[in-house]
Design an enzyme around this catalytic site. Structure first.
Site, PDB file in Angstrom:
ATOM      1  N   ASN A 189       0.323  -0.098   6.207  1.00  0.00           N
ATOM      2  CA  ASN A 189       0.913  -0.881   5.114  1.00  0.00           C
ATOM      3  C   ASN A 189       1.657  -2.026   5.777  1.00  0.00           C
ATOM      4  O   ASN A 189       2.524  -1.803   6.627  1.00  0.00           O
ATOM      5  CB  ASN A 189       1.885  -0.019   4.300  1.00  0.00           C
ATOM      6  CG  ASN A 189       2.572  -0.827   3.195  1.00  0.00           C
ATOM      7  OD1 ASN A 189       2.079  -1.893   2.806  1.00  0.00           O
ATOM      8  ND2 ASN A 189       3.685  -0.333   2.697  1.00  0.00           N
ATOM      9  N   GLY A 190       1.316  -3.268   5.436  1.00  0.00           N
ATOM     10  CA  GLY A 190       2.013  -4.420   6.008  1.00  0.00           C
ATOM     11  C   GLY A 190       1.020  -5.529   6.329  1.00  0.00           C
ATOM     12  O   GLY A 190      -0.141  -5.487   5.936  1.00  0.00           O
ATOM     13  N   ARG A 228       1.724   1.775  -5.984  1.00  0.00           N
ATOM     14  CA  ARG A 228       2.011   0.820  -4.893  1.00  0.00           C
ATOM     15  C   ARG A 228       0.795  -0.023  -4.569  1.00  0.00           C
ATOM     16  O   ARG A 228       0.893  -1.009  -3.835  1.00  0.00           O
ATOM     17  CB  ARG A 228       2.473   1.572  -3.652  1.00  0.00           C
ATOM     18  CG  ARG A 228       3.746   2.379  -3.819  1.00  0.00           C
ATOM     19  CD  ARG A 228       4.054   3.132  -2.563  1.00  0.00           C
ATOM     20  NE  ARG A 228       4.357   2.236  -1.486  1.00  0.00           N
ATOM     21  CZ  ARG A 228       5.583   1.795  -1.206  1.00  0.00           C
ATOM     22  NH1 ARG A 228       6.605   2.221  -1.931  1.00  0.00           N
ATOM     23  NH2 ARG A 228       5.801   0.959  -0.228  1.00  0.00           N
ATOM     24  N   LYS A 250       7.228  -9.633 -18.703  1.00  0.00           N
ATOM     25  CA  LYS A 250       6.600  -8.372 -19.141  1.00  0.00           C
ATOM     26  C   LYS A 250       5.236  -8.647 -19.750  1.00  0.00           C
ATOM     27  O   LYS A 250       4.253  -7.986 -19.444  1.00  0.00           O
ATOM     28  CB  LYS A 250       7.492  -7.666 -20.167  1.00  0.00           C
ATOM     29  CG  LYS A 250       8.751  -7.078 -19.620  1.00  0.00           C
ATOM     30  CD  LYS A 250       8.550  -5.790 -18.863  1.00  0.00           C
ATOM     31  CE  LYS A 250       8.462  -5.812 -17.391  1.00  0.00           C
ATOM     32  NZ  LYS A 250       9.373  -6.433 -16.529  1.00  0.00           N
ATOM     33  N   GLU A 278      12.649 -12.485 -19.009  1.00  0.00           N
ATOM     34  CA  GLU A 278      12.161 -11.124 -18.744  1.00  0.00           C
ATOM     35  C   GLU A 278      11.068 -10.736 -19.725  1.00  0.00           C
ATOM     36  O   GLU A 278      10.053 -10.158 -19.348  1.00  0.00           O
ATOM     37  CB  GLU A 278      13.334 -10.145 -18.800  1.00  0.00           C
ATOM     38  CG  GLU A 278      12.975  -8.686 -18.682  1.00  0.00           C
ATOM     39  CD  GLU A 278      12.234  -8.321 -17.396  1.00  0.00           C
ATOM     40  OE1 GLU A 278      12.191  -9.163 -16.474  1.00  0.00           O
ATOM     41  OE2 GLU A 278      11.663  -7.229 -17.336  1.00  0.00           O
ATOM     42  N   LYS A 317       3.821  -2.041  -7.346  1.00  0.00           N
ATOM     43  CA  LYS A 317       5.190  -1.752  -7.774  1.00  0.00           C
ATOM     44  C   LYS A 317       6.223  -2.308  -6.807  1.00  0.00           C
ATOM     45  O   LYS A 317       7.252  -2.804  -7.216  1.00  0.00           O
ATOM     46  CB  LYS A 317       5.388  -0.248  -7.878  1.00  0.00           C
ATOM     47  CG  LYS A 317       6.764   0.169  -8.367  1.00  0.00           C
ATOM     48  CD  LYS A 317       7.051  -0.343  -9.761  1.00  0.00           C
ATOM     49  CE  LYS A 317       8.424   0.008 -10.247  1.00  0.00           C
ATOM     50  NZ  LYS A 317       8.730  -0.640 -11.535  1.00  0.00           N
ATOM     51  N   TRP A 373      -3.365  -2.128  -1.495  1.00  0.00           N
ATOM     52  CA  TRP A 373      -3.201  -3.398  -2.206  1.00  0.00           C
ATOM     53  C   TRP A 373      -3.629  -4.444  -1.191  1.00  0.00           C
ATOM     54  O   TRP A 373      -2.955  -4.670  -0.193  1.00  0.00           O
ATOM     55  CB  TRP A 373      -1.746  -3.602  -2.623  1.00  0.00           C
ATOM     56  CG  TRP A 373      -1.522  -4.802  -3.479  1.00  0.00           C
ATOM     57  CD1 TRP A 373      -1.658  -4.888  -4.833  1.00  0.00           C
ATOM     58  CD2 TRP A 373      -1.129  -6.113  -3.032  1.00  0.00           C
ATOM     59  NE1 TRP A 373      -1.356  -6.166  -5.264  1.00  0.00           N
ATOM     60  CE2 TRP A 373      -1.043  -6.933  -4.186  1.00  0.00           C
ATOM     61  CE3 TRP A 373      -0.853  -6.671  -1.796  1.00  0.00           C
ATOM     62  CZ2 TRP A 373      -0.683  -8.281  -4.130  1.00  0.00           C
ATOM     63  CZ3 TRP A 373      -0.491  -8.011  -1.729  1.00  0.00           C
ATOM     64  CH2 TRP A 373      -0.416  -8.802  -2.888  1.00  0.00           C
ATOM     65  N   GLU A 422       2.643  -9.884 -17.035  1.00  0.00           N
ATOM     66  CA  GLU A 422       2.190  -8.999 -15.954  1.00  0.00           C
ATOM     67  C   GLU A 422       1.358  -7.820 -16.448  1.00  0.00           C
ATOM     68  O   GLU A 422       0.610  -7.243 -15.677  1.00  0.00           O
ATOM     69  CB  GLU A 422       3.356  -8.503 -15.112  1.00  0.00           C
ATOM     70  CG  GLU A 422       4.344  -7.621 -15.791  1.00  0.00           C
ATOM     71  CD  GLU A 422       5.419  -7.144 -14.811  1.00  0.00           C
ATOM     72  OE1 GLU A 422       5.133  -6.963 -13.633  1.00  0.00           O
ATOM     73  OE2 GLU A 422       6.556  -6.976 -15.261  1.00  0.00           O
ATOM     74  N   HIS A 439      12.836 -30.794 -24.628  1.00  0.00           N
ATOM     75  CA  HIS A 439      12.648 -31.604 -23.411  1.00  0.00           C
ATOM     76  C   HIS A 439      11.240 -31.413 -22.843  1.00  0.00           C
ATOM     77  O   HIS A 439      11.055 -31.395 -21.628  1.00  0.00           O
ATOM     78  CB  HIS A 439      13.726 -31.225 -22.389  1.00  0.00           C
ATOM     79  CG  HIS A 439      15.109 -31.398 -22.921  1.00  0.00           C
ATOM     80  ND1 HIS A 439      15.733 -32.620 -23.021  1.00  0.00           N
ATOM     81  CD2 HIS A 439      15.951 -30.509 -23.483  1.00  0.00           C
ATOM     82  CE1 HIS A 439      16.921 -32.476 -23.586  1.00  0.00           C
ATOM     83  NE2 HIS A 439      17.092 -31.201 -23.870  1.00  0.00           N
ATOM     84  N   CYS A 497       0.826  -1.205   0.000  1.00  0.00           N
ATOM     85  CA  CYS A 497       0.000   0.000   0.000  1.00  0.00           C
ATOM     86  C   CYS A 497       0.860   1.254   0.000  1.00  0.00           C
ATOM     87  O   CYS A 497       2.059   1.201   0.199  1.00  0.00           O
ATOM     88  CB  CYS A 497      -0.872  -0.026   1.242  1.00  0.00           C
ATOM     89  SG  CYS A 497      -1.694  -1.598   1.463  1.00  0.00           S
TER      90      CYS A 497
HETATM   91  C1  AGP Z   1       8.819  -6.461 -12.685  1.00  0.00           C
HETATM   92  O1  AGP Z   1       8.228  -5.914 -13.849  1.00  0.00           O
HETATM   93  C2  AGP Z   1       7.849  -6.576 -11.553  1.00  0.00           C
HETATM   94  N1  AGP Z   1       7.199  -5.350 -11.290  1.00  0.00           N
HETATM   95  C3  AGP Z   1       8.448  -7.255 -10.340  1.00  0.00           C
HETATM   96  O2  AGP Z   1       8.840  -8.543 -10.749  1.00  0.00           O
HETATM   97  C4  AGP Z   1       9.675  -6.580  -9.687  1.00  0.00           C
HETATM   98  O3  AGP Z   1      10.793  -6.681 -10.547  1.00  0.00           O
HETATM   99  C5  AGP Z   1       9.981  -7.334  -8.393  1.00  0.00           C
HETATM  100  O4  AGP Z   1       8.875  -7.170  -7.532  1.00  0.00           O
HETATM  101  C6  AGP Z   1      11.247  -6.843  -7.686  1.00  0.00           C
HETATM  102  O5  AGP Z   1      11.097  -5.509  -7.330  1.00  0.00           O
HETATM  103  P1  AGP Z   1      12.413  -4.708  -6.852  1.00  0.00           P
HETATM  104  O6  AGP Z   1      13.353  -4.675  -8.015  1.00  0.00           O
HETATM  105  O7  AGP Z   1      11.904  -3.345  -6.487  1.00  0.00           O
HETATM  106  O8  AGP Z   1      13.003  -5.435  -5.692  1.00  0.00           O
END
Ligand code: AGP
Length: 620
Positions: A100-101, A27, A497, A493, A615, A74, A500, A516, A2
């Site tokens: 937050n937590g 966030r 992308k 990667e 994020k 969140w 997500e 395999h 959050c």
């Molecule tokens: C990547 O596009 C994601 N948003 C997520 O995997 C992110 O890379 C991961 O949560 C790690 O975040 P950080 O680099 O802030 O530790």
């Protein structure tokens, strides 16, 4: 994870709180709310949905006051709903807070409060905190304490914090102490902005930009009281502590969208500049090596490192995989990449001369922080490769290297990835040159690296081709991403992308792994994205590509501009400049970022705020 904001000063709090929440929305964006001290009471406005909906609510039901708190959620406990939105109150309405937590013992505390006659409105762990503070306040009142005495508020808060297990970042208002705002931190980041006769509180520095550059970072088990009379910070174990004010670099322009439709696209196009920032001041051409100012580690210790562990999550973990290839090729140091969520609980037999690097954009990822703490606990040197200055991981590591990529607002990480790879390349050079790497090899390495900002700018010219490819395949529900060596992590990667932000199922594999098992997935509606610029394994990758084509699988190739064969072999080709293999991830990842972006747009997805994501993952 959050977003929390708070304000104490002379301006209309609701405007500042809503502006701050808009900046923190990356966030978490399930629900949002604010609470403002108004006419010796606390007015609350909250609802499920985005901050924009809260802004409309406040416009139709304004609140007036210059002290307040806010939250964008969140969801961790309790579904998304108006009643579960923060702020939460105790039964009497004397305590209002945002959190937050995750409170791990919230069930037991809820049961105890319910047995004592307490009634709950929501299913959140956060409301348990508010009710517990209210209960502790009642106990103090029974001993004759006054609720308008700040010390009573401190005691009720501190008694509550002592009972909580888990993580929290809190902002708390006490109705009977209307001139102050309390905050406390354990595991969830909080930073205080220090203005002229005003204080700001936020989960990270983005809401502070443009209001103040002076900040105080809270550490775990810090609590603070912000009031017009000043700022008081207490450390749980040592009492009141000195306040160290630091300065933030970010400018307001860094967090504005500008002419871009989305932060993700802005950040993709910022990559030539963010790579320049990562390189700035770190190229030592005379000695053909890199310069780092913050490793806090002497050459002797670095020369005796016999193992490197790179730990991270998500995209940062993918950058770590590229780093493994780089460090092993150029520094010849055995390197392994560990998911932080695994490393924190594994009891890896690390040698005394193992060095651990935490790779993280936000510097607040709970699993990465926990893995770093676990390695420190075992006496290992821990360094951070991080983007957010002053973040928890950056402050707790023994040293580190900042990305200087500027704020990354889009939930899907893009410029942070290429900046992390750039820093890892510099690190591989630095370690290699203090061991066996020759001056000429080091110089060639640097000269190639120096060209990358321009080559990434050239790579971005593929955007129109990517749009065409996206239009052809946006309806597909499954994708494979395939590459070898330095482009294997890029395949992972690229798949992440797409997953997500477009919600399409995508998997990355080393290209040779297809035989395999995964090749069974190939059909006419399952495109395979081959990351296949020229290099030592080019022919092998082409063989894998042809195996897919032989089974009528559509092939999208990310290929070097000099490749004349690929047009005949693939259904679609996205060109990237020819660069040395060890730097290919810096160019091959860019079209994959754009491909995910364009497909997500075509599928009507919210590119900057994809569903279920946030994020910065500051909870386990
Ligand atoms: C990547 O596009 C994601 N948003 C997520 O995997 C992110 O890379 C991961 O949560 C790690 O975040 P950080 O680099 O802030 O530790």
């Amino acid at each position: 994870m959050c977003g929390i904001v708070g304000y104490v000063g002379y301006r209309p709090a609701s405007e500042l709180l809503l502006d701050g929440l808009s900046r923190l929305e990356y966030r978490g964006y399930d629900s949002a709310g604010i609470a403002v001290v108004q006419d010796r009471d606390i007015a609350v406005r909250k609802r499920s949905g985005r901050v924009a909906g809260l802004i409309q609510l406040v416009e139709s039901h304004p609140v007036n006051g210059s002290i307040g708190i806010g939250h964008t959620r969140w969801a961790t406990h309790g579904e998304t709903s108006d009643v579960n939105a923060h702020p939460h109150l105790d039964e009497s309405g004397r305590v209002v807070l945002v959190h937050n937590g995750v409170i791990e013992n919230h069930d037991r505390l809820r049961e105890r409060l319910t047995d004592a006659g307490g009634g709950f409105r929501s299913t959140t762990d956060t409301e348990v905190i508010a009710q517990l503070i209210g209960w502790n306040l009642d106990q103090l009142v029974e001993t004759g304490r006054l609720t308008d005495d700040p010390q009573t508020c401190w005691d009720a808060l501190e008694s509550t914090l002592a009972e909580l297990k888990g993580t929290y970042g809190l902002a708390v208002l006490f109705r009977d102490c209307p001139g102050s705002l309390w905050t406390a931190r354990c595991g969830s980041p909080l930073v205080i902005g220090v203005g002229r006769e005003e204080y700001f509180l936020a989960s990270d520095t983005s809401p502070l930009v443009g209001y103040t550059r002076d900040v105080v970072y809270l550490d775990d088990h810090d609590a603070a009281r912000l009031s017009r009379d000043g700022l008081e910070v207490r450390q749980r174990d040592s009492g009141t502590r000195d306040i160290s004010i630091q300065t933030i670099e970010d400018e307001a322009v860094d967090i504005e969208l500008g002419e871009f439709p989305h932060y993700m696209l802005k950040e993709i196009f910022e990559q030539p500049q963010s790579i320049r920032n990562a390189l700035r001041g770190r190229l030592d051409l005379d000695n053909a090596t890199a310069i780092f100012g913050g490793l806090n580690t002497d050459a002797h210790e670095l020369r005796h490192v016999d193992r490197i562990v790179l730990t991270a999550c998500g995209t940062s973990w993918h950058a770590g995989l590229v780093g493994e290839y780089l460090i092993e090729e150029f520094a010849r140091i055995p390197t392994e990449v560990e998911y932080a969520s695994e490393l924190r609980y594994r009891n890896s037999p690390l040698s005394d001369n193992t060095m651990v690097f935490a790779i993280t954009q936000s510097g607040e990822t709970a699993d990465t922080l926990a893995a770093l703490r676990e390695c420190r606990r075992k006496g290992h040197k821990t360094l951070a490769i991080c983007n957010v200055v002053g973040s928890t991981i950056a402050r707790e590591a023994d040293g580190g290297i900042y990305l200087h990529a500027g704020p990354e607002i889009g939930v899907a990480s893009t410029k942070a990835f290429t900046s992390q790879v750039t820093v890892l390349a510099l690190l591989a050079l630095y370690l290699g040159r203090m061991r066996h790497m020759s001056h000429s090899a080091g110089l060639a390495f640097l000269e190639s690296l120096q060209q990358m900002p321009e080559l990434i700018a050239e790579t971005l010219e593929c955007h129109s081709v990517v749009r065409e490819v996206a239009a052809r395949y946006a309806e597909c529900e499954n994708f494979l991403y395939l590459g070898r060596q330095y482009n294997f992590p890029v395949s992972l990667e690229g798949a992440l992308k797409l997953k997500e932000i477009s919600y399409i199922h995508a998997e990355g594999y080393p290209a040779a792994e297809m035989k395999h098992g995964p090749i069974a997935l190939v059909d006419a509606m399952t495109p395979s994205v081959f990351v296949t610029p020229q290099g030592g394994v080019y022919e092998k990758v082409i063989s894998n590509l042809e195996e897919i084509r032989a089974r009528r699988g559509p092939v999208i190739a990310i290929a070097g501009t000099s490749d004349r064969r690929i047009e005949r072999l693939a259904d679609a080709v996205i060109p990237v400049p020819d660069v040395p293999e060890f730097l290919q991830p810096l160019v091959t990842s860019v079209p994959l970022q754009l491909l995910a972006y364009e497909i997500a747009l075509l599928r009507g997805c919210d590119v900057d705020r994809p569903r279920n994501l946030a994020k910065s993952v500051t909870v386990e």
